[in-house]
Design an enzyme around this catalytic site. Structure first.
Site, PDB file in Angstrom:
ATOM      1  N   TYR A 230       0.856  -1.185   0.000  1.00  0.00           N
ATOM      2  CA  TYR A 230       0.000   0.000   0.000  1.00  0.00           C
ATOM      3  C   TYR A 230       0.895   1.238   0.000  1.00  0.00           C
ATOM      4  O   TYR A 230       1.849   1.324   0.769  1.00  0.00           O
ATOM      5  CB  TYR A 230      -0.894  -0.017   1.243  1.00  0.00           C
ATOM      6  CG  TYR A 230      -1.687   1.254   1.451  1.00  0.00           C
ATOM      7  CD1 TYR A 230      -2.917   1.442   0.835  1.00  0.00           C
ATOM      8  CD2 TYR A 230      -1.210   2.260   2.276  1.00  0.00           C
ATOM      9  CE1 TYR A 230      -3.648   2.613   1.025  1.00  0.00           C
ATOM     10  CE2 TYR A 230      -1.931   3.421   2.473  1.00  0.00           C
ATOM     11  CZ  TYR A 230      -3.146   3.600   1.851  1.00  0.00           C
ATOM     12  OH  TYR A 230      -3.855   4.760   2.045  1.00  0.00           O
ATOM     13  N   HIS A 231       0.575   2.209  -0.858  1.00  0.00           N
ATOM     14  CA  HIS A 231       1.419   3.399  -1.036  1.00  0.00           C
ATOM     15  C   HIS A 231       0.940   4.529  -0.140  1.00  0.00           C
ATOM     16  O   HIS A 231      -0.172   5.030  -0.282  1.00  0.00           O
ATOM     17  CB  HIS A 231       1.384   3.841  -2.502  1.00  0.00           C
ATOM     18  CG  HIS A 231       2.585   4.641  -2.913  1.00  0.00           C
ATOM     19  ND1 HIS A 231       3.095   5.672  -2.154  1.00  0.00           N
ATOM     20  CD2 HIS A 231       3.377   4.555  -4.019  1.00  0.00           C
ATOM     21  CE1 HIS A 231       4.151   6.182  -2.767  1.00  0.00           C
ATOM     22  NE2 HIS A 231       4.347   5.523  -3.894  1.00  0.00           N
ATOM     23  N   GLY A 232       1.792   4.942   0.801  1.00  0.00           N
ATOM     24  CA  GLY A 232       1.496   6.112   1.619  1.00  0.00           C
ATOM     25  C   GLY A 232       1.744   7.388   0.845  1.00  0.00           C
ATOM     26  O   GLY A 232       2.101   7.365  -0.339  1.00  0.00           O
TER      27      GLY A 232
END
Length: 330
Positions: free
Chosen positions: A129-131
């Site tokens: 998951y990309h912050g």
């Protein structure tokens, strides 16, 4: 008006330097009661200072990236290296930068890595998951290199390759543009590769609800199928609380979709607790389709989020977790 050779303390009534400066400013500008305006300016500065800080703190990451680039140039010059980025001569530089970033992660975020045993000895595709920033991935990469002596390549968005001065950093670390053929080839060579299917769109426009934004992207699944490697889901707890974006403003979303440049402002840089969790691998199955594998991967990543992240995310709670000895159930 006070002359150039006169002192603020001259005369029967000595003045403080601040009063003297105010007097001189008033005489020079011709503004009466200028001290009232200065008091108001000081008050505004005091009120707005915290706001300025939360927008400036993310700049520390930019400074760290350019510090890394500077160190690579020094290393290259000292060792008289040519453009042989795949050669083992760069191992020392990678270890040096891993120590730098791991130190920052430990000090600022109390960074922890859990589930590293789920990473296979051979090739694999890590899906994360990309912050709002890729800092959590860099911390993961640094910790993995230090603890397991494993190096993980990453697929980055095209705009990253246009950032000024980043070429050496990207080349040394084997950052990839992302064509399927290049990824499949690297995996078949035994590499470990990481990719965030949500990319910049997920980074900028997801929120404290940790919504996965993949759209119809399933190319990563086809890569894993073609290379016959497992997919390993990965999620970093509180990554949205460390740095947030103003992606909820509709005009910014429309502007991004039009020009495809990440111009959405970010704020934060808060020293929240960060823990990266690596889930169990999704093994290669010869008969699975890319659509089915994408759905499996998304479900596995969503399960990690639900297990390790309290929704909605809360900055204060994430800060307080720095003082907790017990983490949420693994």
């Amino acid at each position: 008006m006070i002359g150039g050779n006169e002192s603020c303390t001259a005369g029967p009534i000595p003045m403080s330097y601040l009063t003297c400066l105010t007097y001189i400013l008033g005489e020079w500008t011709g503004v009466e009661h200028i001290e009232d305006y200065l008091s108001y300016a000081v008050y505004l500065l005091w009120v707005l200072f915290p706001l300025a800080v939360v927008f400036l703190l993310p700049g520390v990451l930019v400074i760290l990236f350019y510090t890394s680039i500077l160190l690579l140039h020094i290393y290259k010059r000292k060792n008289e290296l040519k453009e042989a980025y795949s050669n083992d001569v760069w191992d020392g530089a990678k270890q040096m930068l891993a120590t730098l970033w791991d130190g920052h992660g430990r000090i600022w975020h109390g960074y922890e890595l859990h589930g590293a045993e789920n990473i296979p000895e051979g090739p694999g595709l890590i899906v994360f998951y990309h912050g709002a920033t890729p800092a959590d991935y860099v911390y993961f990469m640094a910790r993995l290199l230090i603890q397991r002596k494993r190096y993980c390549h990453v697929v980055a968005d095209h705009f990253v390759f246009r950032l000024p001065g980043f070429k050496l950093l990207l080349d040394v670390h084997g950052v990839m543009h992302g064509p399927k053929e290049e990824c499949v080839s690297a995996l078949k060579k035994g590499y470990l590769i990481a990719i965030a299917p949500g990319g910049v769109r997920e980074a900028l426009f997801s929120d404290e609800m940790y919504t996965i934004i993949w759209g119809n992207r399933k190319g990563f699944a086809q890569v894993a199928i073609d290379a016959k490697v497992p997919i390993i889901p990965m999620f970093t707890q509180n990554v949205r609380e460390g740095v947030r974006t103003l992606g909820g403003i509709k005009i910014l979303r429309s502007l991004y979709e039009r020009i495809r440049l990440p111009i959405v402002p970010v704020y934060g840089g808060f020293p929240v607790k960060l823990r990266t969790f690596i889930g169990e691998p999704i093994p290669y199955e010869p008969n699975v389709t890319a659509e089915e594998l994408t759905a499996k991967t998304k479900a596995a990543l969503q399960a990690l989020i639900e297990k390790h992240q309290k929704i909605p995310g809360n900055i204060f709670r994430a800060l307080m977790e720095r003082f907790q000895t017990q983490k949420k159930d693994d």
